[in-house]
Scaffold this motif. Structure first.
Motif, PDB file in Angstrom:
ATOM      1  N   THR A   1       0.825  -1.206   0.000  1.00  0.00           N
ATOM      2  CA  THR A   1       0.000   0.000   0.000  1.00  0.00           C
ATOM      3  C   THR A   1       0.860   1.257   0.000  1.00  0.00           C
ATOM      4  O   THR A   1       0.636   2.174  -0.792  1.00  0.00           O
ATOM      5  CB  THR A   1      -0.944   0.012   1.218  1.00  0.00           C
ATOM      6  OG1 THR A   1      -1.762  -1.160   1.171  1.00  0.00           O
ATOM      7  CG2 THR A   1      -1.800   1.244   1.239  1.00  0.00           C
ATOM      8  N   VAL A   2       1.842   1.296   0.880  1.00  0.00           N
ATOM      9  CA  VAL A   2       2.717   2.471   0.947  1.00  0.00           C
ATOM     10  C   VAL A   2       3.499   2.617  -0.365  1.00  0.00           C
ATOM     11  O   VAL A   2       3.667   3.732  -0.880  1.00  0.00           O
ATOM     12  CB  VAL A   2       3.661   2.371   2.161  1.00  0.00           C
ATOM     13  CG1 VAL A   2       4.741   3.431   2.120  1.00  0.00           C
ATOM     14  CG2 VAL A   2       2.866   2.477   3.451  1.00  0.00           C
ATOM     15  N   GLY A   3       3.959   1.515  -0.915  1.00  0.00           N
ATOM     16  CA  GLY A   3       4.691   1.574  -2.178  1.00  0.00           C
ATOM     17  C   GLY A   3       3.827   2.057  -3.332  1.00  0.00           C
ATOM     18  O   GLY A   3       4.251   2.896  -4.135  1.00  0.00           O
ATOM     19  N   LEU A   4       2.613   1.557  -3.411  1.00  0.00           N
ATOM     20  CA  LEU A   4       1.719   1.945  -4.498  1.00  0.00           C
ATOM     21  C   LEU A   4       1.314   3.412  -4.384  1.00  0.00           C
ATOM     22  O   LEU A   4       1.300   4.136  -5.383  1.00  0.00           O
ATOM     23  CB  LEU A   4       0.478   1.051  -4.498  1.00  0.00           C
ATOM     24  CG  LEU A   4      -0.367   1.048  -5.756  1.00  0.00           C
ATOM     25  CD1 LEU A   4       0.469   0.579  -6.938  1.00  0.00           C
ATOM     26  CD2 LEU A   4      -1.560   0.151  -5.575  1.00  0.00           C
ATOM     27  N   VAL A   5       1.023   3.868  -3.187  1.00  0.00           N
ATOM     28  CA  VAL A   5       0.697   5.278  -2.983  1.00  0.00           C
ATOM     29  C   VAL A   5       1.911   6.150  -3.297  1.00  0.00           C
ATOM     30  O   VAL A   5       1.783   7.223  -3.897  1.00  0.00           O
ATOM     31  CB  VAL A   5       0.183   5.519  -1.545  1.00  0.00           C
ATOM     32  CG1 VAL A   5       0.098   7.000  -1.230  1.00  0.00           C
ATOM     33  CG2 VAL A   5      -1.170   4.867  -1.353  1.00  0.00           C
ATOM     34  N   GLY A   6       3.098   5.693  -2.930  1.00  0.00           N
ATOM     35  CA  GLY A   6       4.315   6.440  -3.236  1.00  0.00           C
ATOM     36  C   GLY A   6       4.562   6.559  -4.728  1.00  0.00           C
ATOM     37  O   GLY A   6       4.930   7.637  -5.215  1.00  0.00           O
ATOM     38  N   VAL A   7       4.363   5.487  -5.465  1.00  0.00           N
ATOM     39  CA  VAL A   7       4.561   5.523  -6.916  1.00  0.00           C
ATOM     40  C   VAL A   7       3.528   6.433  -7.567  1.00  0.00           C
ATOM     41  O   VAL A   7       3.857   7.221  -8.468  1.00  0.00           O
ATOM     42  CB  VAL A   7       4.508   4.095  -7.510  1.00  0.00           C
ATOM     43  CG1 VAL A   7       4.448   4.123  -9.026  1.00  0.00           C
ATOM     44  CG2 VAL A   7       5.702   3.291  -7.057  1.00  0.00           C
ATOM     45  N   PHE A   8       2.279   6.374  -7.120  1.00  0.00           N
ATOM     46  CA  PHE A   8       1.241   7.240  -7.681  1.00  0.00           C
ATOM     47  C   PHE A   8       1.556   8.703  -7.381  1.00  0.00           C
ATOM     48  O   PHE A   8       1.400   9.575  -8.245  1.00  0.00           O
ATOM     49  CB  PHE A   8      -0.128   6.853  -7.122  1.00  0.00           C
ATOM     50  CG  PHE A   8      -1.264   7.511  -7.842  1.00  0.00           C
ATOM     51  CD1 PHE A   8      -1.711   7.016  -9.050  1.00  0.00           C
ATOM     52  CD2 PHE A   8      -1.890   8.630  -7.316  1.00  0.00           C
ATOM     53  CE1 PHE A   8      -2.751   7.623  -9.725  1.00  0.00           C
ATOM     54  CE2 PHE A   8      -2.923   9.243  -7.976  1.00  0.00           C
ATOM     55  CZ  PHE A   8      -3.362   8.742  -9.190  1.00  0.00           C
TER      56      PHE A   8
ATOM     57  N   TYR B   1       1.986   5.775 -13.550  1.00  0.00           N
ATOM     58  CA  TYR B   1       0.572   5.427 -13.634  1.00  0.00           C
ATOM     59  C   TYR B   1       0.373   4.020 -14.192  1.00  0.00           C
ATOM     60  O   TYR B   1      -0.502   3.281 -13.743  1.00  0.00           O
ATOM     61  CB  TYR B   1      -0.185   6.439 -14.491  1.00  0.00           C
ATOM     62  CG  TYR B   1      -0.198   7.830 -13.919  1.00  0.00           C
ATOM     63  CD1 TYR B   1      -0.272   8.058 -12.545  1.00  0.00           C
ATOM     64  CD2 TYR B   1      -0.126   8.937 -14.741  1.00  0.00           C
ATOM     65  CE1 TYR B   1      -0.287   9.334 -12.025  1.00  0.00           C
ATOM     66  CE2 TYR B   1      -0.140  10.219 -14.229  1.00  0.00           C
ATOM     67  CZ  TYR B   1      -0.226  10.406 -12.869  1.00  0.00           C
ATOM     68  OH  TYR B   1      -0.236  11.670 -12.350  1.00  0.00           O
ATOM     69  N   ALA B   2       1.191   3.650 -15.175  1.00  0.00           N
ATOM     70  CA  ALA B   2       1.096   2.301 -15.742  1.00  0.00           C
ATOM     71  C   ALA B   2       1.466   1.245 -14.710  1.00  0.00           C
ATOM     72  O   ALA B   2       0.839   0.175 -14.646  1.00  0.00           O
ATOM     73  CB  ALA B   2       1.997   2.187 -16.970  1.00  0.00           C
ATOM     74  N   LEU B   3       2.465   1.540 -13.885  1.00  0.00           N
ATOM     75  CA  LEU B   3       2.855   0.610 -12.823  1.00  0.00           C
ATOM     76  C   LEU B   3       1.725   0.438 -11.809  1.00  0.00           C
ATOM     77  O   LEU B   3       1.436  -0.679 -11.371  1.00  0.00           O
ATOM     78  CB  LEU B   3       4.133   1.095 -12.148  1.00  0.00           C
ATOM     79  CG  LEU B   3       4.745   0.189 -11.101  1.00  0.00           C
ATOM     80  CD1 LEU B   3       5.157  -1.135 -11.721  1.00  0.00           C
ATOM     81  CD2 LEU B   3       5.938   0.871 -10.469  1.00  0.00           C
ATOM     82  N   CYS B   4       1.070   1.531 -11.465  1.00  0.00           N
ATOM     83  CA  CYS B   4      -0.068   1.451 -10.546  1.00  0.00           C
ATOM     84  C   CYS B   4      -1.211   0.650 -11.162  1.00  0.00           C
ATOM     85  O   CYS B   4      -1.832  -0.179 -10.487  1.00  0.00           O
ATOM     86  CB  CYS B   4      -0.550   2.849 -10.169  1.00  0.00           C
ATOM     87  SG  CYS B   4       0.572   3.741  -9.094  1.00  0.00           S
ATOM     88  N   LEU B   5      -1.478   0.895 -12.425  1.00  0.00           N
ATOM     89  CA  LEU B   5      -2.539   0.157 -13.111  1.00  0.00           C
ATOM     90  C   LEU B   5      -2.219  -1.333 -13.164  1.00  0.00           C
ATOM     91  O   LEU B   5      -3.100  -2.174 -12.935  1.00  0.00           O
ATOM     92  CB  LEU B   5      -2.733   0.705 -14.519  1.00  0.00           C
ATOM     93  CG  LEU B   5      -3.826   0.051 -15.342  1.00  0.00           C
ATOM     94  CD1 LEU B   5      -5.189   0.309 -14.719  1.00  0.00           C
ATOM     95  CD2 LEU B   5      -3.785   0.559 -16.766  1.00  0.00           C
ATOM     96  N   ALA B   6      -0.963  -1.672 -13.417  1.00  0.00           N
ATOM     97  CA  ALA B   6      -0.564  -3.080 -13.457  1.00  0.00           C
ATOM     98  C   ALA B   6      -0.713  -3.736 -12.085  1.00  0.00           C
ATOM     99  O   ALA B   6      -1.163  -4.886 -11.991  1.00  0.00           O
ATOM    100  CB  ALA B   6       0.875  -3.202 -13.947  1.00  0.00           C
ATOM    101  N   ALA B   7      -0.368  -3.017 -11.026  1.00  0.00           N
ATOM    102  CA  ALA B   7      -0.505  -3.566  -9.677  1.00  0.00           C
ATOM    103  C   ALA B   7      -1.962  -3.796  -9.327  1.00  0.00           C
ATOM    104  O   ALA B   7      -2.315  -4.831  -8.737  1.00  0.00           O
ATOM    105  CB  ALA B   7       0.151  -2.641  -8.664  1.00  0.00           C
ATOM    106  N   VAL B   8      -2.826  -2.866  -9.684  1.00  0.00           N
ATOM    107  CA  VAL B   8      -4.263  -3.031  -9.414  1.00  0.00           C
ATOM    108  C   VAL B   8      -4.830  -4.178 -10.230  1.00  0.00           C
ATOM    109  O   VAL B   8      -5.610  -4.997  -9.714  1.00  0.00           O
ATOM    110  CB  VAL B   8      -5.005  -1.713  -9.684  1.00  0.00           C
ATOM    111  CG1 VAL B   8      -6.515  -1.906  -9.667  1.00  0.00           C
ATOM    112  CG2 VAL B   8      -4.603  -0.656  -8.667  1.00  0.00           C
TER     113      VAL B   8
END
Length: 70
Positions: free
Chosen positions: A19-26, A54-61
Motif C-alpha cells: 500500500t505504501v509503495g503503491l501510494v508512493g509511486v502514484f 501510472y502504468a505501474l499502478c494500473l498493473a498492480a491493481v
C-alpha cells in the motif's frame, strides 16, 4: 478456533508495504506530471515518467484483481 498469528502478521506486513509503495509511486507520478511553475508544462521526460508511474499502478491493481478473481 485457532489463529495463525505469524501468517496474519505476514499478510499485514506485505499489505502495508504494498500500500505504501503503491501510494508512493502514484504520488511520484503526480509530482512528475505537474508543472513546476504556473503556466508551464512538464518536460517530455517528466511526462513519460509520470505515465510510467501510472502504468505501474494500473498493473498492480490489475494483478490484485486477477489474484482475487482466480
Amino acid at each position: 478456533m485457532n489463529i495463525d498469528w505469524a501468517a496474519l502478521g505476514q499478510v499485514f506486513g506485505v499489505s502495508l508495504v504494498a500500500t505504501v509503495g503503491l501510494v508512493g509511486v502514484f504520488t511520484l507520478g503526480i509530482v512528475a506530471g505537474s508543472p513546476r511553475t504556473a503556466g508551464t508544462t512538464p518536460s517530455p521526460l517528466a511526462r513519460t515518467g509520470a505515465y510510467l508511474c501510472y502504468a505501474l499502478c494500473l498493473a498492480a491493481v490489475a494483478y490484485g484483481i486477477y489474484l482475487i478473481a482466480a
